[in-house]
Design a protein around this motif. Structure first.
Motif, mmCIF file in Angstrom:
data_model
loop_
_atom_site.group_PDB
_atom_site.id
_atom_site.type_symbol
_atom_site.label_atom_id
_atom_site.label_comp_id
_atom_site.label_asym_id
_atom_site.label_seq_id
_atom_site.Cartn_x
_atom_site.Cartn_y
_atom_site.Cartn_z
ATOM 1 N N ASN A 76 47.116 35.218 -6.262
ATOM 2 C CA ASN A 76 45.805 35.411 -5.657
ATOM 3 C C ASN A 76 45.873 36.477 -4.557
ATOM 4 O OD1 ASN A 76 43.032 34.693 -5.326
ATOM 5 N ND2 ASN A 76 43.566 33.500 -3.507
ATOM 6 N N ARG A 77 44.715 37.072 -4.284
ATOM 7 C CA ARG A 77 44.591 38.092 -3.236
ATOM 8 C C ARG A 77 45.533 39.270 -3.465
ATOM 9 N NH1 ARG A 77 43.890 34.292 2.198
ATOM 10 N NH2 ARG A 77 41.772 33.604 1.705
ATOM 11 N N VAL A 78 45.628 39.657 -4.719
ATOM 12 C CA VAL A 78 46.511 40.760 -5.094
ATOM 13 C C VAL A 78 45.839 42.091 -4.751
ATOM 14 C CG1 VAL A 78 47.681 41.904 -7.003
ATOM 15 C CG2 VAL A 78 47.524 39.391 -6.949
ATOM 16 N N ARG A 79 46.579 42.945 -4.055
ATOM 17 C CA ARG A 79 46.091 44.289 -3.753
ATOM 18 C C ARG A 79 46.814 45.274 -4.667
ATOM 19 N NH1 ARG A 79 46.958 42.265 1.467
ATOM 20 N NH2 ARG A 79 48.744 43.658 1.798
ATOM 21 N N SER A 80 46.079 45.860 -5.577
ATOM 22 C CA SER A 80 46.688 46.722 -6.593
ATOM 23 C C SER A 80 47.341 47.959 -5.996
ATOM 24 C CB SER A 80 45.642 47.124 -7.629
ATOM 25 O OG SER A 80 44.558 47.796 -6.998
ATOM 26 N N ALA A 81 46.869 48.402 -4.839
ATOM 27 C CA ALA A 81 47.423 49.607 -4.215
ATOM 28 C C ALA A 81 48.645 49.324 -3.351
ATOM 29 C CB ALA A 81 46.345 50.301 -3.372
ATOM 30 N N SER A 82 49.030 48.063 -3.238
ATOM 31 C CA SER A 82 50.144 47.685 -2.369
ATOM 32 C C SER A 82 51.461 47.713 -3.141
ATOM 33 C CB SER A 82 49.915 46.288 -1.792
ATOM 34 O OG SER A 82 51.078 45.784 -1.186
ATOM 35 N N ASN A 83 52.407 48.518 -2.678
ATOM 36 C CA ASN A 83 53.729 48.553 -3.302
ATOM 37 C C ASN A 83 54.442 47.217 -3.165
ATOM 38 O OD1 ASN A 83 53.454 51.241 -4.090
ATOM 39 N ND2 ASN A 83 54.341 52.031 -2.180
ATOM 40 N N GLU A 84 54.254 46.557 -2.011
ATOM 41 C CA GLU A 84 54.865 45.249 -1.800
ATOM 42 C C GLU A 84 54.340 44.234 -2.804
ATOM 43 O OE1 GLU A 84 56.863 41.873 -0.089
ATOM 44 O OE2 GLU A 84 57.255 44.025 -0.223
ATOM 45 N N GLY B 221 42.462 39.571 -7.791
ATOM 46 C CA GLY B 221 42.540 40.575 -6.746
ATOM 47 C C GLY B 221 41.824 40.149 -5.481
ATOM 48 N N GLU B 222 42.157 40.812 -4.398
ATOM 49 C CA GLU B 222 41.485 40.555 -3.128
ATOM 50 C C GLU B 222 40.031 41.020 -3.221
ATOM 51 O OE1 GLU B 222 43.117 40.690 1.294
ATOM 52 O OE2 GLU B 222 42.939 42.677 0.403
ATOM 53 N N GLN B 223 39.100 40.117 -2.907
ATOM 54 C CA GLN B 223 37.674 40.408 -3.029
ATOM 55 C C GLN B 223 37.076 40.683 -1.659
ATOM 56 O OE1 GLN B 223 36.070 40.497 -6.111
ATOM 57 N NE2 GLN B 223 38.138 40.209 -6.937
ATOM 58 N N ALA B 224 36.498 41.871 -1.505
ATOM 59 C CA ALA B 224 35.944 42.250 -0.207
ATOM 60 C C ALA B 224 34.783 41.358 0.210
ATOM 61 C CB ALA B 224 35.498 43.709 -0.241
ATOM 62 N N TYR C 145 32.914 40.683 -11.933
ATOM 63 C CA TYR C 145 34.296 40.862 -12.371
ATOM 64 C C TYR C 145 35.149 39.657 -11.968
ATOM 65 C CZ TYR C 145 39.004 42.805 -12.718
ATOM 66 O OH TYR C 145 40.314 43.010 -13.029
ATOM 67 N N ALA C 146 34.987 39.192 -10.704
ATOM 68 C CA ALA C 146 35.742 38.034 -10.237
ATOM 69 C C ALA C 146 35.400 36.793 -11.056
ATOM 70 C CB ALA C 146 35.460 37.787 -8.756
ATOM 71 N N ALA C 147 34.126 36.625 -11.381
ATOM 72 C CA ALA C 147 33.710 35.480 -12.194
ATOM 73 C C ALA C 147 34.411 35.503 -13.544
ATOM 74 C CB ALA C 147 32.198 35.485 -12.367
ATOM 75 N N GLY C 148 34.555 36.686 -14.125
ATOM 76 C CA GLY C 148 35.240 36.812 -15.408
ATOM 77 C C GLY C 148 36.704 36.416 -15.324
ATOM 78 N N LEU C 149 37.350 36.736 -14.196
ATOM 79 C CA LEU C 149 38.742 36.337 -14.007
ATOM 80 C C LEU C 149 38.878 34.817 -13.994
ATOM 81 C CD1 LEU C 149 39.884 38.810 -11.186
ATOM 82 C CD2 LEU C 149 40.224 39.041 -13.653
#
Length: 272
Positions: free
Chosen positions: A193-201, A223-226, A248-252
Motif C-alpha cells: 500500500n501507498r506505493v510511490r512509483s517514482a521512488s527508487n526505495e 499507489g499513494e492517493q493524493a 482508478y483506485a476503486a478498480g484496484l
C-alpha cells in the motif's frame, strides 16, 4: 461466511484505508458485508459514516459475548443508499462500531476463553457473505481475538524497510498462532500500500518483497492517493467519489476483492 482480519504490526501503513477500500468494493459488488472495527481508535467507524442511536459498540458486546446480540447492534454504513425496488435487494454494509472501550482486551495475556469472545459474537450472525475485521497495529489481545475468529489474515505493508520486516514477523506469528489456537487460519496475502512509483526505495523494496513473499504479495499494488484523506474525511466510499484518480483506485480494490473472496466464490453466491 468468510471472515478476514486485516492486520499490520506497524501503524501508519494504511491498514484502515485498505479495509475501507475493500468495503467500498464489496458494497459496489452487492456482497453483504460486515465491518468489525476492533481498533480502539475506531477510524473505520468514522470513515464508514456511521450514525449510531442506542446500539452498543463492539467493546461492550465483547464484554458480554455470550449474551450480546450482534445482529441488533450493527449499524448501517452511511455509504449505503437503498436501491429502488426494481433494482434488486437492498445493499448491505453494516458496521460493528469501534470504541476506546475495546482497549481493555488489547493485552498480551488473554486466555483462550477471552480469545473466543469475537468468535462467539460472530457465530450468531449468518446474513453476511463477508466479514472484514480492522485490527489494531499490534499482536496483543485484540488482534489475536480477531485471528481466532477469522478464516484468513490479510496483511498490509508499505514498501519500506521497517514495514517489510514487520510483515515477515507477522507471517511467522500467524504460523505459530494457527498451530496453537486456530488450525484453519491462513494468510490471505499481502497488500503493498501507498506505493510511490517514482521512488527508487519503493521499487527496491517491492522487488525484495516479491523475492521474500512470492505469491503472497498480491497484485495489484495500491499507489499513494493524493485525495485519499479528502475521501475519508468526507466519509465517502471511493467508488462514489468523482474523478479519474478515485475511479482508478476503486478498480484496484475491485481486483483485490476478487482475489480475497477466493476466485469469486462469494460473488457467485450473490448472483445465485
Amino acid at each position: 461466511m468468510q471472515v478476514v482480519s486485516i492486520s499490520s504490526l506497524k501503524g501508519g501503513v494504511g491498514k484502515t484505508s485498505v479495509t475501507l477500500g475493500l468495503a467500498s468494493a464489496a458494497l459496489a459488488a452487492g456482497i453483504s458485508t460486515l465491518v468489525v472495527d476492533l481498533d480502539p481508535h475506531a477510524d473505520a467507524t468514522t470513515g464508514l459514516g456511521v450514525r449510531a442511536h442506542e446500539e452498543e459498540d463492539i467493546g461492550r458486546m465483547l464484554k458480554r459475548a455470550r449474551r450480546a446480540d450482534l445482529n441488533a447492534n450493527v449499524v448501517p454504513s452511511g455509504w449505503v443508499r437503498q436501491r429502488d425496488s426494481n433494482d434488486g435487494p437492498p445493499l448491505v454494509l453494516d458496521v460493528a462500531m469501534g470504541s476506546a472501550y475495546t482497549g481493555i482486551y488489547d493485552r498480551p495475556d488473554l486466555g483462550k476463553r477471552d480469545l473466543r469472545r469475537l468468535s462467539t459474537l460472530l457465530s450468531k450472525v449468518d446474513k453476511y457473505d463477508l466479514v472484514l475485521i480492522d485490527c489494531p497495529p499490534s499482536l496483543n489481545g485484540l488482534t489475536r481475538m480477531a485471528w481466532t475468529a477469522s478464516n484468513r489474515v490479510l496483511l498490509v505493508a508499505e514498501p519500506g524497510l521497517f514495514s517489510v520486516a514487520g510483515t515477515e514477523r507477522t507471517l511467522r506469528a500467524i504460523d505459530v498462532f494457527s498451530n496453537e489456537f486456530a488450525p484453519a487460519l491462513e494468510p490471505a496475502g499481502i497488500v503493498a500500500n501507498r506505493v510511490r512509483s517514482a521512488s527508487n526505495e519503493h521499487s527496491y523494496r517491492l522487488t525484495e518483497m516479491q523475492a521474500m513473499f512470492g505469491d503472497l504479495l498480491l497484485s495489484p499494488t495500491v499507489g499513494e492517493q493524493a485525495n485519499w484523506q479528502q475521501i475519508q474525511g468526507a466519509a465517502h466510499a471511493v467508488h462514489n467519489w468523482p474523478g479519474e484518480s478515485a475511479k482508478y483506485a476503486a478498480g484496484l480494490f475491485d481486483q483485490l476483492l476478487d482475489g480475497l473472496v477466493a476466485s469469486g466464490q462469494v460473488r457467485d453466491r450473490v448472483r445465485r
